[in-house]
Design a protein around this motif. Structure first.
Motif, PDB file in Angstrom:
ATOM      1  N   LYS A  89      36.742 -73.676  -5.707  1.00 33.92           N
ATOM      2  CA  LYS A  89      35.792 -71.884  -6.040  1.00 33.92           C
ATOM      3  C   LYS A  89      34.879 -71.783  -7.141  1.00 33.92           C
ATOM      4  O   LYS A  89      35.093 -72.931  -7.880  1.00 33.92           O
ATOM      5  CB  LYS A  89      36.864 -70.857  -6.180  1.00 33.92           C
ATOM      6  CG  LYS A  89      38.291 -70.841  -5.036  1.00 33.92           C
ATOM      7  CD  LYS A  89      39.396 -69.647  -4.864  1.00 33.92           C
ATOM      8  CE  LYS A  89      39.814 -69.680  -4.092  1.00 33.92           C
ATOM      9  NZ  LYS A  89      41.394 -68.243  -4.133  1.00 33.92           N
ATOM     10  N   TRP A 102      34.005 -69.170 -10.164  1.00 33.54           N
ATOM     11  CA  TRP A 102      34.173 -68.155 -10.647  1.00 33.54           C
ATOM     12  C   TRP A 102      32.699 -67.978 -10.755  1.00 33.54           C
ATOM     13  O   TRP A 102      31.914 -68.732 -11.883  1.00 33.54           O
ATOM     14  CB  TRP A 102      35.803 -67.999 -11.187  1.00 33.54           C
ATOM     15  CG  TRP A 102      37.034 -68.127 -10.734  1.00 33.54           C
ATOM     16  CD1 TRP A 102      36.527 -67.950  -9.425  1.00 33.54           C
ATOM     17  CD2 TRP A 102      38.270 -68.575 -11.446  1.00 33.54           C
ATOM     18  NE1 TRP A 102      38.489 -67.894  -9.398  1.00 33.54           N
ATOM     19  CE2 TRP A 102      39.064 -67.871 -10.315  1.00 33.54           C
ATOM     20  CE3 TRP A 102      38.288 -68.315 -12.816  1.00 33.54           C
ATOM     21  CZ2 TRP A 102      40.412 -68.035 -11.512  1.00 33.54           C
ATOM     22  CZ3 TRP A 102      39.609 -67.725 -12.946  1.00 33.54           C
ATOM     23  CH2 TRP A 102      40.524 -68.117 -11.871  1.00 33.54           C
ATOM     24  N   LEU A 133      34.918 -60.809 -14.452  1.00 32.83           N
ATOM     25  CA  LEU A 133      35.133 -61.748 -13.470  1.00 32.83           C
ATOM     26  C   LEU A 133      35.163 -62.052 -12.439  1.00 32.83           C
ATOM     27  O   LEU A 133      35.398 -61.112 -11.395  1.00 32.83           O
ATOM     28  CB  LEU A 133      36.196 -62.588 -14.148  1.00 32.83           C
ATOM     29  CG  LEU A 133      36.497 -63.511 -13.416  1.00 32.83           C
ATOM     30  CD1 LEU A 133      35.885 -64.897 -13.741  1.00 32.83           C
ATOM     31  CD2 LEU A 133      38.002 -64.197 -14.108  1.00 32.83           C
ATOM     32  N   ASP A 139      35.034 -63.685  -7.745  1.00 36.99           N
ATOM     33  CA  ASP A 139      34.495 -64.721  -7.506  1.00 36.99           C
ATOM     34  C   ASP A 139      33.679 -64.810  -6.520  1.00 36.99           C
ATOM     35  O   ASP A 139      33.245 -63.950  -5.622  1.00 36.99           O
ATOM     36  CB  ASP A 139      35.840 -64.941  -6.654  1.00 36.99           C
ATOM     37  CG  ASP A 139      36.146 -65.862  -5.126  1.00 36.99           C
ATOM     38  OD1 ASP A 139      35.418 -66.679  -4.922  1.00 36.99           O
ATOM     39  OD2 ASP A 139      37.318 -66.170  -4.363  1.00 36.99           O
ATOM     40  N   LEU A 195      37.024 -59.534 -10.013  1.00 36.60           N
ATOM     41  CA  LEU A 195      38.454 -60.588  -9.368  1.00 36.60           C
ATOM     42  C   LEU A 195      39.291 -59.574 -10.932  1.00 36.60           C
ATOM     43  O   LEU A 195      40.762 -59.262 -10.929  1.00 36.60           O
ATOM     44  CB  LEU A 195      38.221 -61.947 -10.235  1.00 36.60           C
ATOM     45  CG  LEU A 195      37.792 -62.852  -8.962  1.00 36.60           C
ATOM     46  CD1 LEU A 195      37.995 -64.648  -9.839  1.00 36.60           C
ATOM     47  CD2 LEU A 195      38.875 -63.151  -8.101  1.00 36.60           C
TER      48      LEU A 195
END
Length: 446
Positions: free
Chosen positions: A155, A157, A169, A171, A178
């Motif tokens: 992933k 971030w 934060l 995704d 997040l």
């Protein structure tokens, strides 16, 4: 150049041997006078023979001249003249009357179709900015000043900092929020993310003068230390195997931080006479360096191990420098800077000289990011005119048209790898973070 053929020799004229004719004077009959006492019949015979010899000699001379003129042409030995001559080739053997001439077959050599080289294939298309990819990322309540990407497993971030004093934060692949992390009491102007071992971390700096370290897994942070004024810039890289961050403030000072020990290292450095607006950290060979961009219209390079200036001061912008990025073009490290003069400049870090400039933005070039798209290095720029632009840093030409990315100014941009794809990210005064598609189009002239 004239081609030299073999020399063609003229047939030699036959010598007439001295004959023992009547009278025995050794003269040929052709040249002998007829005596008056000869009979008329004999005179007529002699004259007839003489005429036949004359005709024979004339024919022989004509044949010899023809051979001299046409012989080299028929056998391809005539030297070429000074000009271009159209040659007609005929059969040496005459065609019988009434017969149908069989044309001589002409062999045509086909012209091979040019095969493009790998470079030509690579340059056949160029990447350009496309439409927005998915929905905007919403969450900040004021302008978004800064962003940084961190790969976490499969992933990606995204860490952002805003004028609302929050670090958020995301995704990036799922366009999903997040976490919201609180700590700064005023605007967050700078953030830089990194994987330290297996832990995603981020360093942030704000208008409150604090420098904070965040654990992005636990969403918790701690204060590393303070500047005497607002912190506008932060960058980090490995120095002799350890992660070191550098921060710059409104008074023109730099401060270095040992992230393993969670504290400052060495003394503060007076880098510029005016605010440090942006920082970028990289390696030039084995040397870890940071490049600072300042309101004093200059850029400077710093040896992060010795915490001393490295090389010459970059001078060229006519107004304050607000952004800087470091990348590689054709295997060589280059520095890109953008400023209040609306110009983007490309620099050679070895001598501090300008390699070229790019113009297009109407206001401050506030953010820059190098990245790879379609197997080539590109440079992304964002401006307070609200647009983002894509550039070829090698040719210093724009790739495609500018995109109106935000209603107000663009404060931060990034070219971010997301899995096997690449995302173009922008953040702005309108509180939004947006992701943009990139597409390949035919290069002009291809």
């Amino acid at each position: 150049m004239r081609e030299q053929g073999d020399a063609s020799e003229s047939p030699s004229r036959a010598d007439h041997p001295a004959g023992g004719g009547a009278g025995g004077d050794g003269n040929d009959a052709f040249f002998k006078h007829v005596p008056a006492e000869e009979q008329p019949d004999l005179v007529k015979a002699r004259r007839k023979r003489a005429a036949m010899v004359s005709v024979t000699l004339v024919v022989a001379l004509a044949l010899a001249g023809g051979i001299l003129y046409f012989g080299p042409t028929m056998f391809g030995t005539r030297p070429s003249g000074g000009g271009a001559v159209a040659q007609v080739t005929t059969s040496v053997t005459p065609t019988p009357a009434g017969a149908t001439r069989t044309p001589t077959p002409t062999t045509v050599t086909p012209t091979p179709t040019p095969v493009p080289t790998p470079v030509e294939v690579e340059r056949a298309t160029v990447p350009v900015l496309g439409k927005q990819d998915g929905k905007s990322l919403k969450g900040h309540t004021r302008g978004v000043q800064t962003l940084s990407a961190v790969p976490v497993g499969d992933k990606t971030w995204l860490v952002t900092g805003g004028q609302d004093g929050r670090v958020r934060l995301w995704d990036l692949g799922k366009h999903k929020s997040l976490a919201t992390m609180r700590g700064h009491s005023e605007e967050v102007y700078a953030v830089a993310g990194v994987m330290m071992g297996k832990t995603p971390m981020a360093v942030s700096g704000g208008y409150d003068g604090s420098v904070r370290l965040w654990n992005l897994k636990t969403r918790k942070g701690k204060v590393l230390g303070w500047h005497g004024d607002a912190v506008y810039a932060v960058a980090l890289t490995k120095v002799k195997g350890k992660y070191v961050a550098v921060t710059g403030d409104a008074n023109g000072y730099l401060k270095f931080w040992d992230l393993d020990k969670r504290k400052a290292t060495g003394k503060m450095i007076r880098a510029h006479r005016k605010p440090v607006n942006w920082l970028s950290a990289t390696h030039i060979g084995d040397r870890a360096v940071a490049v600072s961009a300042s309101e004093d219209e200059t850029l400077r390079v710093w040896d992060m191990s010795k915490r001393k200036a490295y090389g010459k001061t970059y001078k060229g912008h006519s107004k304050g420098v607000y952004s800087v990025a470091v990348g590689k073009v054709d295997g060589k490290t280059v520095v890109a800077s953008g400023g209040k003069d609306g110009k983007i400049r490309i620099w050679d870090p070895k001598n501090g000289k300008t390699l070229g400039t790019m113009s297009g933005h109407k206001k401050i070039v506030y953010s820059l990011s190098f990245g790879s798209m379609s197997d080539r290095t590109v440079l992304l720029s964002g401006s307070t005119d609200g647009t983002i632009r894509l550039w070829d840093p090698e040719t210093r030409k724009a790739l495609g048209k500018p995109v109106k990315a935000h209603k107000s100014g663009v404060y931060a941009v990034g070219i971010v790898p997301v899995g096997k794809d690449t995302a173009v990210v922008s953040a702005g005064k309108d509180k939004l973070v947006r992701v943009w598609k990139a597409e390949d189009v035919a290069a002009s002239g291809s």
